[in-house]
Enzyme design. Structure first.
Site, PDB file in Angstrom:
ATOM      1  CG  PHE A  61      11.326  28.059 -74.845  1.00 15.12           C
ATOM      2  CD1 PHE A  61      11.368  28.825 -73.703  1.00 15.12           C
ATOM      3  CD2 PHE A  61      10.502  27.016 -75.766  1.00 15.12           C
ATOM      4  CE1 PHE A  61      11.732  26.972 -72.955  1.00 15.12           C
ATOM      5  CE2 PHE A  61      10.185  26.417 -74.777  1.00 15.12           C
ATOM      6  CZ  PHE A  61      10.879  25.868 -73.272  1.00 15.12           C
ATOM      7  CD  GLN A  62      13.153  23.921 -74.801  1.00 16.94           C
ATOM      8  OE1 GLN A  62      12.147  23.428 -76.445  1.00 16.94           O
ATOM      9  NE2 GLN A  62      13.156  23.279 -73.810  1.00 16.94           N
ATOM     10  CG  MET A  66      39.778   3.966 -60.718  1.00 19.00           C
ATOM     11  SD  MET A  66      41.052   2.793 -60.515  1.00 19.00           S
ATOM     12  CE  MET A  66      40.850   1.579 -62.264  1.00 19.00           C
TER      13      MET A  66
HETATM   14  C1  TPP Z   1      31.522  11.181 -66.058  1.00 17.51           C
HETATM   15  C2  TPP Z   1      32.251  11.358 -64.006  1.00 17.51           C
HETATM   16  N1  TPP Z   1      32.764  11.331 -63.367  1.00 17.51           N
HETATM   17  C3  TPP Z   1      33.518  11.260 -62.940  1.00 17.51           C
HETATM   18  C4  TPP Z   1      34.678  10.312 -63.109  1.00 17.51           C
HETATM   19  C5  TPP Z   1      35.662  10.407 -61.878  1.00 17.51           C
HETATM   20  N2  TPP Z   1      35.649   8.891 -61.843  1.00 17.51           N
HETATM   21  C6  TPP Z   1      36.125   8.166 -62.791  1.00 17.51           C
HETATM   22  S1  TPP Z   1      35.881   6.033 -61.809  1.00 17.51           S
HETATM   23  C7  TPP Z   1      35.283   6.521 -60.844  1.00 17.51           C
HETATM   24  C8  TPP Z   1      34.579   5.735 -59.602  1.00 17.51           C
HETATM   25  C9  TPP Z   1      33.943   5.049 -61.171  1.00 17.51           C
HETATM   26  O1  TPP Z   1      32.821   4.396 -59.719  1.00 17.51           O
HETATM   27  P1  TPP Z   1      32.517   2.436 -59.978  1.00 17.51           P
HETATM   28  O2  TPP Z   1      31.083   3.494 -61.235  1.00 17.51           O
HETATM   29  O3  TPP Z   1      31.428   2.393 -59.115  1.00 17.51           O
HETATM   30  O4  TPP Z   1      33.045   1.985 -60.641  1.00 17.51           O
HETATM   31  P2  TPP Z   1      34.084   0.833 -60.092  1.00 17.51           P
HETATM   32  O5  TPP Z   1      35.847   1.870 -60.366  1.00 17.51           O
HETATM   33  O6  TPP Z   1      33.773   0.616 -58.364  1.00 17.51           O
HETATM   34  O7  TPP Z   1      34.502  -0.583 -59.911  1.00 17.51           O
HETATM   35  C10 TPP Z   1      34.743   7.905 -60.681  1.00 17.51           C
HETATM   36  C11 TPP Z   1      34.478   8.005 -59.776  1.00 17.51           C
HETATM   37  C12 TPP Z   1      34.467  10.025 -63.949  1.00 17.51           C
HETATM   38  N3  TPP Z   1      35.303   8.584 -65.000  1.00 17.51           N
HETATM   39  N4  TPP Z   1      33.164  10.390 -65.403  1.00 17.51           N
END
Ligand code: TPP
Lengths: 189, 577
Positions: free
Chosen positions: B129-130, B492
């Site tokens: 377990f775990q 982004m």
């Molecule tokens: C854990 C994780 N999943 C996916 C990504 C891919 N990713 C890079 S930037 C981004 C968008 C981030 O959006 P948000 O937090 O709203 O910030 P913004 O870019 O709008 O300032 C994603 C999905 C990542 N860097 N980390």
């Protein structure tokens, strides 16, 4: 293609502490870069508690130079070296299992064994094990010759190699033990 | 008696005493100077938690809401102090939840020791377990890991863990301790690890290499210095300023090198990388000698390596030999600690100035200001822009806050426009780009340095990845200031979709909850700003508040971060619009 990016055969000799899990650590470095290991051998060395991994791989010089640095970086690795074939003495050992009855049909096989620098390891009622030490092309050559008579099983070890360098493992380890790189000493600059 | 002698007394008392493995863990941590732990209990680590119950005077444990939060908190704690962050987690899911943070610490060279409970040793390998193979899983993302199956191994394993984690190029270590080893009793003695014969973290500076570097710099007309995280890790800020001021060489910083030097330093040319400043990227392909100290030529800095600084001779000062010649071929490699190398270089460098070369950077700056920055600072758009928020934050804090950023557009904008005036003030997830990093990391930073202003800038996407740490922040009253820049998008990714995927916004729009209600539910002071006229006061209120504070800023939905080096392009193809 220049020498750095064309593929070559490299033998890595890695001196390590005798610790569990190291094999995994080392192979991760190869798998991350999708490099195949052709053969691998782990053995003890002349120094108690120190193991040697001998790894043969085909890749580029540029890549192997990066890989060896990453191997050296592993905490339990004492040191690691890359060699090309002309820098080492190396051997592999091959075992061939053939049916005993083929020996009874004349002395063809016996002369094969003799002329190829092989020897007979055991003779059982229904099979014989032949042993040959040599480079891969040599052990392969004997295999090719035995094959028409029926080879029941064939196995070849990983390469073991000894470098032509004059370095002594004990001296190397002594240097490591006395190294001052264990801590930062800014004052000395 | 001050606390350190108190702790020493305590250790003396316990030396040679028979105790359980669990207590030995705590005694060992105390011997390493640990007074803060981030963790989460569970079956396989209960003996250690039970021992912890009696150690509340020496050790403060913060109960996070998810083990990932513990790792990022430990990272935040470490990044602002240089001390080793410590996490506890149970076996199985507790340990696997640590992995993201461990990987983040590994790629961003952050010293961290994670102690995980493990099933009892007779059960190892039986799918108990775990049970998960934590040593196996964490192997590719740790600097070192080790499984303890006997109580008497604990002191040595922990002393090695701390030595390895925080020497040379730092990194995370996992010590997995089986439950029977926690329960077993033995005579405790502790000796700090000072050397491991197979590990040589501090290669010495080789004078000939210094001379070769000095010779290259002597002949240079356009020398250019890139600094990275290594400056902060080796605490070489003073040595760096001595070097640049004597040599007159302009320098720029990687994302993780930010705050090593004040942004207003006359020779500081700006920030490197995909969304870095215009001149620092562009002129990389014009310099004649490129000196890189404590940075690793990440692809977000180099763009296409095939066209990166090909005209330049490269001097690379780097403590990790496996980074040398990994991405960029060097002319002179100095394999040593940054501080040691800087001292040696400064001693031999000529005093010079490069007015014409500096003028080129200046011209680029003016262009970038006109095309990009002006409108970020004083936008004409109806909606708020990220840049103006950071600009006001920077002005109001005089650049002296610890800035913790998550990952995305807001991270790039904050890194561009926050004008750091104090060192060790930039905490972000660089190499791994881990969304969800900022909130727990800010908490860890504030716990480490309670007198510093700690501001987390987070996107609406990333905020929801570790939002539960608001619970920890609130339970312990950790006075972090949280700003969520809400664009209702994974901004982004949306920007890339706009620029490189014909505006196909595939699964990047978010329907968000009422963030204020959530933060309020966690007992925080909250505020929300949508209009420019309220922004200034909202940021003042946030900064002036005594406890934890949450501010949501609604920003334009489809704002883009520029300049930009498109993925795979050359640094000289940097786009201003
Ligand atoms: C854990 C994780 N999943 C996916 C990504 C891919 N990713 C890079 S930037 C981004 C968008 C981030 O959006 P948000 O937090 O709203 O910030 P913004 O870019 O709008 O300032 C994603 C999905 C990542 N860097 N980390």
């Amino acid at each position: 293609m220049d020498n750095n990016t064309s593929t070559g055969l490299y033998t890595l000799s890695v001196l390590t502490e005798d610790k569990a899990g190291l094999l995994n650590h080392i192979t991760i470095i190869f798998t991350r870069r999708k490099i195949n290991i052709d053969s691998l051998n782990v053995s003890s060395t002349e120094v108690h508690g120190v193991s040697r991994f001998t790894i043969v791989t085909k890749t580029s010089r540029e890549m192997i130079d990066k890989v060896i640095k990453q191997i050296r970086k592993l905490i339990d690795v004492l040191d690691a070296f890359v060699y090309e074939d002309h820098q080492i003495h190396y051997q592999e050992i091959a075992l061939y299992k053939v049916p005993t009855k083929v020996f009874l049909n004349g002395n063809k096989i016996e002369s094969l064994v003799r002329n190829n620098g092989a020897l007979i390891l055991v003779i059982e009622e229904d099979y014989i094990v032949i042993e040959k030490t040599g480079h891969k092309n040599e052990t392969q050559d004997l295999f090719n010759k035995l094959e028409p008579y029926g080879v029941l099983e064939f196995v070849r070890s990983g390469r073991v190699a000894i470098s032509m360098s004059k370095r002594k493992t004990t001296t190397l380890i002594q240097q490591l033990e006395e190294s001052t790189a264990n801590k930062l000493s800014i004052d000395s600059y | 008696m001050n606390t350190s002698t108190l702790i020493l007394e305590e250790i003396k008392v316990k030396k040679g005493k028979v105790m359980s493995g669990a207590e030995a863990v705590l005694q060992s941590l105390i011997a390493e100077g640990v007074d803060t732990i981030f963790g989460y209990p569970g079956g396989a680590i209960m003996p250690i938690y039970d021992a912890l119950y009696h150690y509340d005077k020496q050790i403060t444990h913060y109960l996070v809401r998810h083990e990932q939060g513990a790792t990022h908190a430990a990272q935040g704690y470490s990044r602002v102090t240089g001390k080793t962050g410590v996490c506890f987690a149970t076996s199985g899911p507790g340990a696997t939840n640590l992995i993201t943070g461990i990987a983040d610490a590994q790629i961003d060279s952050t010293p961290m020791v994670c102690i995980t409970g493990q099933v009892a040793s007779p059960l190892l390998g039986s799918d108990a377990f775990q049970e998960t193979d934590v040593v196996g899983i964490s192997m590719p993302v740790t600097k070192w890991n080790y499984q303890v199956t006997k109580a008497e191994e604990i002191p040595e394993a922990i002393s090695r863990a701390f030595y390895i984690a925080n020497s040379g190029r730092p990194g995370p270590v996992v010590i997995d301790i089986t439950k029977d080893a926690q329960i077993g009793e033995f005579e405790f003695n502790y000796k700090k690890c000072e050397r491991i014969r197979s590990y040589h973290p501090y290669p010495a500076v080789i004078e000939e290499k210094i001379d070769e570097a000095i010779d290259l710099i002597k002949d240079a007309k356009k020398p250019y210095l890139l600094i990275g995280h290594g400056i902060l890790i080796s605490k070489a800020q003073k040595e760096l300023s001595a070097f640049v001021e004597k040599s007159g060489i302009p320098f720029a910083s990687t994302l993780l090198g930010l705050s090593a030097m004040p942004v207003d330093h006359p020779l500081y040319m700006g920030y490197l990388g995909m969304h870095g400043n215009y001149g620092p990227n562009l002129l990389t392909n014009e310099c004649d000698v490129l000196i890189a100290i404590g940075m690793r030529f990440d692809d977000r800095v180099t763009g296409s390596v095939a066209t990166y600084a090909k005209q330049a001779k490269v001097i690379h000062v780097e403590i990790d030999p496996s980074e040398i010649d990994k991405n960029v071929k060097t002319t002179v490699a100095i394999n040593s600690d940054a501080k040691a190398a800087l001292i040696a270089l400064t001693r031999k460098i000529d005093k010079r100035t490069y007015p014409d070369w500096l003028a080129k950077f200046k011209a680029c700056d003016e262009k970038e200001f006109e095309k990009v920055i002006k409108d970020e600072y004083n936008p004409t758009s109806e909606k708020l822009r990220m840049g103006e928020v950071i600009h006001i934050l920077s002005e109001k804090t005089k650049g002296s806050a610890i800035l913790v950023t998550d990952v995305g557009q807001h991270q790039m904008v904050a890194s561009r426009y926050y004008r750091f005036s104090q060192t060790d003030s930039n905490v972000t997830s660089g190499g791994l780009g881990t969304m969800g990093f900022a909130l727990p990391a800010a908490m860890g930073a504030k716990i480490a340095l309670p007198t510093r202003q700690v501001v987390a800038v987070i996107g609406d996407g990333g905020f929801q990845m570790t939002i539960q740490e608001l619970g920890t922040i609130s339970q312990y009253g950790v006075a972090v200031k949280v700003i969520v820049l809400n664009n209702n998008f994974l901004g982004m990714v949306r920007q890339w979709q706009q620029l490189f995927f014909d505006k196909r916004y595939s699964f990047t729009e978010l329907k968000n909850p009422d963030f204020q209600m959530i933060a309020k539910g966690y007992g925080m002071e909250v505020n929300k700003v949508e209009h420019r006229e309220n922004l200034d006061k909202a940021i003042s209120d946030l900064l002036n508040h005594d406890g934890p504070y949450f501010l949501e800023v609604i920003v334009e939905k489809e704002g883009n971060v520029f300049p930009m080096v498109p993925s795979g392009a050359s640094v000289s193809d940097i786009r201003l619009e």
